[in-house]
Enzyme design. Structure first.
Site, PDB file in Angstrom:
ATOM      1  N   GLU A  15       0.452   3.669  17.952  1.00  0.00           N
ATOM      2  CA  GLU A  15      -0.314   3.957  19.182  1.00  0.00           C
ATOM      3  C   GLU A  15      -1.353   2.869  19.495  1.00  0.00           C
ATOM      4  OE1 GLU A  15      -0.233   6.116  21.754  1.00  0.00           O
ATOM      5  OE2 GLU A  15       1.678   6.828  20.989  1.00  0.00           O
ATOM      6  N   HIS A  44      -0.951  -0.417  19.144  1.00  0.00           N
ATOM      7  CA  HIS A  44      -0.242  -1.451  19.911  1.00  0.00           C
ATOM      8  C   HIS A  44       0.105  -0.925  21.303  1.00  0.00           C
ATOM      9  CE1 HIS A  44       1.085  -2.448  15.648  1.00  0.00           C
ATOM     10  NE2 HIS A  44       0.540  -3.582  16.040  1.00  0.00           N
ATOM     11  N   GLN A  53     -10.539 -11.021  14.207  1.00  0.00           N
ATOM     12  CA  GLN A  53      -9.433 -11.734  14.856  1.00  0.00           C
ATOM     13  C   GLN A  53      -9.718 -11.909  16.348  1.00  0.00           C
ATOM     14  OE1 GLN A  53      -5.076 -11.119  14.091  1.00  0.00           O
ATOM     15  NE2 GLN A  53      -5.214  -9.787  15.848  1.00  0.00           N
ATOM     16  N   ASP A  79      -9.059  -5.145  14.763  1.00  0.00           N
ATOM     17  CA  ASP A  79      -9.140  -6.442  14.089  1.00  0.00           C
ATOM     18  C   ASP A  79     -10.227  -7.257  14.792  1.00  0.00           C
ATOM     19  OD1 ASP A  79      -6.880  -6.195  12.179  1.00  0.00           O
ATOM     20  OD2 ASP A  79      -5.744  -5.930  14.017  1.00  0.00           O
TER      21      ASP A  79
END
Ligand code: PAF
Length: 281
Positions: free
Chosen positions: A35, A37, A153, A150
């Site tokens: 979910e 993504h 990132q 993330d």
């Protein structure tokens, strides 16, 4: 929805999309879609962009003892989920296409890549920025979507885009969580039932730190110390770090009024989980 694995084919199709006047949105993934993504794909679709999803388990961001080989791969299932969420095209190149024999070029965002997870995963962010920049060059998206799960990132990629004048917007999408608070991650499937039961303690710890500092005015330093020692007593959790940093620089926070990111990484068995929360003190 189309699945494309060759770069000339990808570029031909995207040229047609661009000619039609449609903007392109990009959601980079390593597959094992969940979910979190799908929220990125939906954010892209909400803005009515042609949504390209890459599925590529990037070898250069895994350390020699990490889970590159056993990383979950299931293109058929991923394609179904991506299509349902609104993806228009899946790009799934081979490692040989992205890194042909003799490949020599890497991109690194200095300093930011060495903080938090970078301390424990040398070379990881160099691999991430390299593959993401390659995808940006191949796809030339107008917008690219990354999850706040993330956070490091996302912050590194925003910095790369700013420093290299990349003509696109980098968009952060909030973390998606299980009902008990565990942040969704492709690695959650590795957890044993007992580890899965303990895993929400990471987010509970972050919430408690936020509450103690923001609402109860406790010292951030003392709160972090107390939380770390509580976690260290949990036999199922091996804490790697629990740190507060400036959201922009990832350096120790100063009294600038900037937002603070509290980030955590811990092993449950052999599974490494990360999570984070923002706070303002
Ligand atoms: O977040 C990920 O899944 C990966 O790091 C990314 C951005 C797809 C690059 O391989």
């Amino acid at each position: 929805m189309i699945i494309v694995s060759e770069t000339p084919d990808l570029q031909k199709r995207l040229a047609t999309v661009r000619k039609s006047g449609r903007k392109i949105g990009f959601v980079p993934t390593m597959g094992a879609l969940h979910e979190g993504h799908l929220a990125l794909i939906r954010a892209c679709r909400k803005e009515k962009l042609f949504c390209v999803v890459s599925i590529f388990v990037n070898p250069t961001q895994f350390g020699p003892t990490e889970d590159y080989r056993k990383y979950p791969r299931n293109l058929k299932k991923d394609a179904k989920l991506a299509e349902k969420a609104g993806a228009d095209l899946i790009f799934t190149p081979t490692a040989e296409q992205i890194y042909p024999t003799g490949y020599r070029t890497f991109v690194e965002v200095e300093k930011l890549s060495k903080r938090l997870c970078g301390k424990y995963r040398p070379g990881h962010f160099r691999g991430v920025t390299t593959v993401v920049l390659k995808f940006f060059n191949l796809i030339q998206p107008d917008n690219a979507y990354f999850g706040w799960k993330d956070a490091q990132q996302l912050i590194i990629i925003k910095k790369m885009a700013q420093d290299l004048n990349l003509p696109m917007e980098i968009i952060g999408v909030p973390t998606v969580r299980e009902p008990d608070g565990l942040a969704l991650s492709s690695r959650n499937v590795y957890l044993s039932p007992a580890e899965r039961k303990s895993a929400p303690v990471l987010y509970q710890t972050l919430l408690q730190i936020k509450n103690d500092c923001e609402k109860r005015g406790k010292s951030l330093e003392k709160t972090l110390k107390a939380a770390s020692s509580r976690l260290k007593k949990n036999p199922l959790i091996k804490l790697q770090y629990l740190e507060a940093v400036d959201l922009n620089t990832l350096e120790p926070p100063e009294n600038t009024g900037n937002e603070i990111l509290v980030a955590i990484a811990a092993f449950l068995g052999s599974t490494r989980l990360i999570d984070n929360i923002f706070l303002k003190v």
